[in-house]
Design a protein around this motif. Structure first.
Motif, PDB file in Angstrom:
ATOM      1  N   LEU A 115     -25.568 -12.016  32.384  1.00 28.94           N
ATOM      2  CA  LEU A 115     -25.894 -10.988  31.437  1.00 28.94           C
ATOM      3  C   LEU A 115     -27.029 -11.346  30.692  1.00 28.94           C
ATOM      4  O   LEU A 115     -27.909 -10.898  29.945  1.00 28.94           O
ATOM      5  CB  LEU A 115     -24.807 -10.236  30.494  1.00 28.94           C
ATOM      6  CG  LEU A 115     -24.066  -8.958  31.312  1.00 28.94           C
ATOM      7  CD1 LEU A 115     -22.682  -8.761  30.408  1.00 28.94           C
ATOM      8  CD2 LEU A 115     -24.832  -7.795  31.208  1.00 28.94           C
ATOM      9  N   ALA A 116     -26.867 -12.938  30.524  1.00 27.39           N
ATOM     10  CA  ALA A 116     -28.064 -13.732  29.739  1.00 27.39           C
ATOM     11  C   ALA A 116     -29.641 -13.094  30.349  1.00 27.39           C
ATOM     12  O   ALA A 116     -29.664 -13.098  31.499  1.00 27.39           O
ATOM     13  CB  ALA A 116     -27.845 -15.090  29.931  1.00 27.39           C
ATOM     14  N   PRO A 117     -30.318 -12.771  29.125  1.00 26.72           N
ATOM     15  CA  PRO A 117     -30.210 -13.285  27.756  1.00 26.72           C
ATOM     16  C   PRO A 117     -29.754 -12.114  26.761  1.00 26.72           C
ATOM     17  O   PRO A 117     -29.570 -12.015  25.550  1.00 26.72           O
ATOM     18  CB  PRO A 117     -31.659 -13.309  27.345  1.00 26.72           C
ATOM     19  CG  PRO A 117     -32.625 -12.542  28.393  1.00 26.72           C
ATOM     20  CD  PRO A 117     -31.689 -12.350  29.618  1.00 26.72           C
ATOM     21  N   LEU A 118     -29.063 -10.977  27.528  1.00 33.94           N
ATOM     22  CA  LEU A 118     -28.615  -9.915  26.812  1.00 33.94           C
ATOM     23  C   LEU A 118     -27.478 -10.543  25.844  1.00 33.94           C
ATOM     24  O   LEU A 118     -26.734 -11.368  26.377  1.00 33.94           O
ATOM     25  CB  LEU A 118     -27.896  -8.846  27.540  1.00 33.94           C
ATOM     26  CG  LEU A 118     -29.039  -7.902  28.388  1.00 33.94           C
ATOM     27  CD1 LEU A 118     -28.250  -6.761  29.154  1.00 33.94           C
ATOM     28  CD2 LEU A 118     -29.750  -7.300  27.272  1.00 33.94           C
ATOM     29  N   ALA A 163     -18.359 -15.184  34.729  1.00 29.29           N
ATOM     30  CA  ALA A 163     -19.805 -14.938  35.681  1.00 29.29           C
ATOM     31  C   ALA A 163     -20.529 -13.785  35.191  1.00 29.29           C
ATOM     32  O   ALA A 163     -21.761 -13.751  34.991  1.00 29.29           O
ATOM     33  CB  ALA A 163     -19.351 -15.021  37.127  1.00 29.29           C
ATOM     34  N   THR A 164     -19.659 -12.615  34.650  1.00 27.45           N
ATOM     35  CA  THR A 164     -20.494 -11.538  34.348  1.00 27.45           C
ATOM     36  C   THR A 164     -21.283 -11.728  32.861  1.00 27.45           C
ATOM     37  O   THR A 164     -22.429 -11.395  32.697  1.00 27.45           O
ATOM     38  CB  THR A 164     -19.627 -10.403  33.923  1.00 27.45           C
ATOM     39  OG1 THR A 164     -18.882 -10.134  35.168  1.00 27.45           O
ATOM     40  CG2 THR A 164     -20.332  -9.029  33.470  1.00 27.45           C
ATOM     41  N   ARG A 221     -23.020 -10.352  39.060  1.00 22.39           N
ATOM     42  CA  ARG A 221     -24.575 -10.109  39.092  1.00 22.39           C
ATOM     43  C   ARG A 221     -25.119  -8.658  39.208  1.00 22.39           C
ATOM     44  O   ARG A 221     -25.841  -8.373  38.510  1.00 22.39           O
ATOM     45  CB  ARG A 221     -25.166 -10.859  40.437  1.00 22.39           C
ATOM     46  CG  ARG A 221     -26.589 -10.675  40.618  1.00 22.39           C
ATOM     47  CD  ARG A 221     -26.839 -11.238  41.987  1.00 22.39           C
ATOM     48  NE  ARG A 221     -28.337 -10.655  42.685  1.00 22.39           N
ATOM     49  CZ  ARG A 221     -28.509 -10.728  43.768  1.00 22.39           C
ATOM     50  NH1 ARG A 221     -27.685 -11.263  44.715  1.00 22.39           N
ATOM     51  NH2 ARG A 221     -29.795 -10.171  44.266  1.00 22.39           N
ATOM     52  N   TRP A 222     -24.455  -7.978  40.263  1.00 24.53           N
ATOM     53  CA  TRP A 222     -24.955  -6.504  40.216  1.00 24.53           C
ATOM     54  C   TRP A 222     -24.480  -5.593  38.960  1.00 24.53           C
ATOM     55  O   TRP A 222     -25.280  -4.838  38.750  1.00 24.53           O
ATOM     56  CB  TRP A 222     -24.125  -5.831  41.349  1.00 24.53           C
ATOM     57  CG  TRP A 222     -24.375  -6.332  42.813  1.00 24.53           C
ATOM     58  CD1 TRP A 222     -25.776  -7.079  42.831  1.00 24.53           C
ATOM     59  CD2 TRP A 222     -23.965  -6.521  43.998  1.00 24.53           C
ATOM     60  NE1 TRP A 222     -25.737  -7.725  44.206  1.00 24.53           N
ATOM     61  CE2 TRP A 222     -24.435  -7.350  44.931  1.00 24.53           C
ATOM     62  CE3 TRP A 222     -22.495  -6.507  44.412  1.00 24.53           C
ATOM     63  CZ2 TRP A 222     -23.850  -7.593  46.108  1.00 24.53           C
ATOM     64  CZ3 TRP A 222     -22.075  -6.482  45.368  1.00 24.53           C
ATOM     65  CH2 TRP A 222     -22.802  -7.369  46.552  1.00 24.53           C
ATOM     66  N   ILE A 223     -23.431  -5.985  38.442  1.00 21.53           N
ATOM     67  CA  ILE A 223     -23.123  -5.193  36.861  1.00 21.53           C
ATOM     68  C   ILE A 223     -24.000  -5.603  36.133  1.00 21.53           C
ATOM     69  O   ILE A 223     -24.773  -4.697  35.182  1.00 21.53           O
ATOM     70  CB  ILE A 223     -21.568  -5.887  36.745  1.00 21.53           C
ATOM     71  CG1 ILE A 223     -20.669  -4.840  37.540  1.00 21.53           C
ATOM     72  CG2 ILE A 223     -21.039  -5.198  35.061  1.00 21.53           C
ATOM     73  CD1 ILE A 223     -19.341  -5.516  37.229  1.00 21.53           C
ATOM     74  N   ASP A 270     -27.160  -4.100  36.449  1.00 20.52           N
ATOM     75  CA  ASP A 270     -27.204  -2.470  36.393  1.00 20.52           C
ATOM     76  C   ASP A 270     -27.178  -2.197  34.590  1.00 20.52           C
ATOM     77  O   ASP A 270     -27.984  -1.430  34.191  1.00 20.52           O
ATOM     78  CB  ASP A 270     -26.014  -2.029  36.917  1.00 20.52           C
ATOM     79  CG  ASP A 270     -25.819  -0.523  36.825  1.00 20.52           C
ATOM     80  OD1 ASP A 270     -26.809   0.216  37.257  1.00 20.52           O
ATOM     81  OD2 ASP A 270     -24.939   0.067  36.234  1.00 20.52           O
ATOM     82  N   ILE A 271     -26.678  -2.952  33.870  1.00 24.95           N
ATOM     83  CA  ILE A 271     -26.516  -3.082  32.513  1.00 24.95           C
ATOM     84  C   ILE A 271     -27.925  -3.109  31.883  1.00 24.95           C
ATOM     85  O   ILE A 271     -28.372  -2.508  31.082  1.00 24.95           O
ATOM     86  CB  ILE A 271     -25.471  -3.814  31.813  1.00 24.95           C
ATOM     87  CG1 ILE A 271     -23.908  -3.357  32.186  1.00 24.95           C
ATOM     88  CG2 ILE A 271     -25.386  -3.834  30.272  1.00 24.95           C
ATOM     89  CD1 ILE A 271     -22.845  -4.118  31.922  1.00 24.95           C
ATOM     90  N   ALA A 272     -28.271  -4.310  32.330  1.00 24.38           N
ATOM     91  CA  ALA A 272     -29.664  -4.642  31.751  1.00 24.38           C
ATOM     92  C   ALA A 272     -30.763  -3.709  32.029  1.00 24.38           C
ATOM     93  O   ALA A 272     -31.770  -3.442  31.383  1.00 24.38           O
ATOM     94  CB  ALA A 272     -30.146  -5.746  32.283  1.00 24.38           C
ATOM     95  N   GLY A 273     -30.810  -2.920  33.124  1.00 24.28           N
ATOM     96  CA  GLY A 273     -31.668  -1.940  33.495  1.00 24.28           C
ATOM     97  C   GLY A 273     -31.394  -0.548  33.052  1.00 24.28           C
ATOM     98  O   GLY A 273     -32.157   0.408  33.203  1.00 24.28           O
ATOM     99  N   ALA A 274     -30.136  -0.220  32.383  1.00 25.32           N
ATOM    100  CA  ALA A 274     -29.877   1.080  32.296  1.00 25.32           C
ATOM    101  C   ALA A 274     -30.257   1.553  30.758  1.00 25.32           C
ATOM    102  O   ALA A 274     -30.525   0.661  30.036  1.00 25.32           O
ATOM    103  CB  ALA A 274     -28.126   0.974  32.100  1.00 25.32           C
TER     104      ALA A 274
END
Length: 504
Positions: free
Chosen positions: A24-27, A19-20, A381-383, A386-390
């Protein structure tokens, strides 16, 4: 292998990892899994369902209250409210990617009842096959996602840190012994639980807390390691791991009896649907008294309503429609784990954790049934958000891969010791002996199994009270104040030079 230093590395092939990776897509993501995708993950063994307040008589705040009650004073109220509030959306997301949940004749989701829930709110798929169906759905979605590269047959061996102590990648080893150092902009551990440390367990035998060892060796804080949930009704049929007789059986009327034919849960508040720790200790007491315990599930249509349980019974020479199922408690779920915040961030920069390996504050001292898959879906979802916005620093492209740690040479001894002295009922004498022996093994071998087992035993020894899944016969009452425990590698034993995992 087509890994880039800008990829996010996710370790684990259960619901949390898959799920993580999808969220994370499209990363770009590199997903590391030890077995072929979809195999050997505890998710696929989950007979329960996913808790979500979807019924007309239910609300997320009711779900949160039940979660806090089961958590015995250590579940975090804001986390319980947040996760319960995210549950309907998590179900919608699974439906959107093709999960075929069980439905009523009118097309609405069928909702079941499990222990310590005040409402029918358990969403199922294929009766007691929810974990398997969800895992299959997520696996198909991951295979179809162009931004996820899957490295099958690889095991994470160490987290790699830069000069500032930030997690900068991961070292992994394949089945042939090849070692690769993978730089990454972020690492997410979704490595599951630790039930395989116990001789009596419902978990895959590979679930031995490997992610906890990775995080601890990198300097991360572990929390509430002593809180292990023992499922009351593992099938006592001689199998290892032990097949599970799902709690949903008791939700639909199955009853517990001892060899004298006494329904020993009849006078206990909640009866067979009391919190899991209560039921587990009641069964343990019967067995300690020399009694054989059985679950009478001879209900109408067990083959249709619980096909997974029926198949497990038949595979072990039982006909559940004609005879009761012998049961006993077994290590099932770990409420503790890597301490993370509301975004799933560990105490070490660059590291996130999702699912059973993480301690989010949701479960407290005792997990509410069917909250585990939900927690993984919500935090995935929250992880990802967070990674996408970090704002993450550029990653190094060359890392030194350390030599892999040896497998434990004392696995059988550790499992037997954990069952005997760090199990359903504990006391200072047994815990001190266990911690002493586990410390000797850890010092002699440096392996991960003894390290994680030692962390559990030492935390259990320090907690001089009984709370949730942790019961001390010498301290049977809860303390006046509920407090979390924290464990660091440096507190357990001196760190040696082999624990250094820095960018070359």
């Amino acid at each position: 292998m087509n890994h880039s230093p800008q990829n996010v590395v996710v370790v684990g092939g259960g619901v949390a990892g898959l799920a993580t990776a999808l969220r994370l897509a499209p990363l770009p993501v590199t997903l590391i899994v030890a077995a072929p995708l979809g195999n050997e993950a505890a998710t696929g063994w989950a007979q329960g369902g996913i808790a979500a307040a979807l019924g007309p008589d239910d609300r997320p705040d009711f779900h949160a209250i039940d979660t806090l009650t089961a958590g015995a004073g250590l579940a975090e109220p804001h986390v319980a409210r947040r996760v319960a509030g995210a549950a309907p959306g998590a179900i919608d997301w699974l439906v959107a990617i093709g999960t075929p949940f069980d439905r009523n004749a009118n097309g609405s989701l069928a909702l079941g009842l499990e222990a310590a829930h005040s409402r029918r709110r358990i969403v199922h798929a294929d009766g007691d096959g929810t974990g398997r169906v969800v895992l299959e759905t997520l696996t198909r979605a991951v295979r179809a996602c162009p931004t996820i590269q899957v490295m099958e047959g690889w095991r994470a061996g160490a987290l790699l840190t830069d000069a500032q102590g930030r997690v900068a990648g991961i070292a992994a080893r394949d089945r042939d012994g090849r070692v690769a150092a993978l730089p990454a902009r972020a690492v997410v551990l979704a490595t599951g639980g630790l039930g395989g440390l116990y001789a009596s367990t419902t978990n895959p035998l590979g679930a031995v807390g490997s992610g906890l060892a990775l995080a601890a060796r990198a300097g991360a804080v572990l929390r509430d390691m002593e809180f292990v949930q023992f499922h009351p009704t593992a099938m006592a049929v001689g199998a290892d791991p032990m097949p599970l007789a799902t709690e949903a059986l008791r939700g639909e009327g199955a009853r517990l009896f001892n060899a004298r034919g006494e329904r020993f849960m009849a006078e206990v508040p909640g009866q067979e649907l009391a919190p899991r720790d209560v039921v587990a200790r009641a069964i343990f007491a019967q067995i300690a008294d020399g009694q054989r315990v059985v679950l009478d599930a001879r209900m109408k249509d067990i083959e249709r309503r619980f096909p997974g349980v029926a198949a497990l019974c038949r595979a072990n020479g039982l006909d559940p429609a004609r005879e009761p199922i012998p049961v006993r408690p077994a290590a099932h779920y770990h409420m503790g784990g890597i301490r993370v915040d509301d975004a799933g961030r560990a105490s070490v920069s660059g590291l996130w954790a999702c699912g059973e390996v993480a301690s989010t504050g949701l479960h407290g001292a005792n997990r509410l049934a069917s909250n585990s898959l939900l927690e993984a879906l919500a935090y995935a979802r929250w992880i990802a958000e967070d990674i996408a916005g970090a704002q993450l620093p550029a990653m190094a492209t060359a890392l030194a891969a350390p030599a892999p740690r040896p497998p434990s040479s004392a696995r059988a001894e550790i499992r037997a010791l954990m069952d005997r002295q760090v199990g359903v009922v504990r006391d200072a004498q047994g815990l001190e002996a266990a911690a002493g022996r586990l410390g000797e093994i850890a010092d002699a071998t440096g392996d991960d199994l003894s390290l994680v087992a030692l962390a559990i035993a030492e935390a259990a020894l320090r907690r001089e009270e009984s709370r949730g899944g942790h019961f001390r016969a010498d301290h049977p009452a809860p303390a006046a104040l509920a407090t979390h425990s924290e464990t660091r590698l440096a507190d357990m034993r001196p760190a040696d030079a082999s624990d250094e995992r820095q960018v070359a």
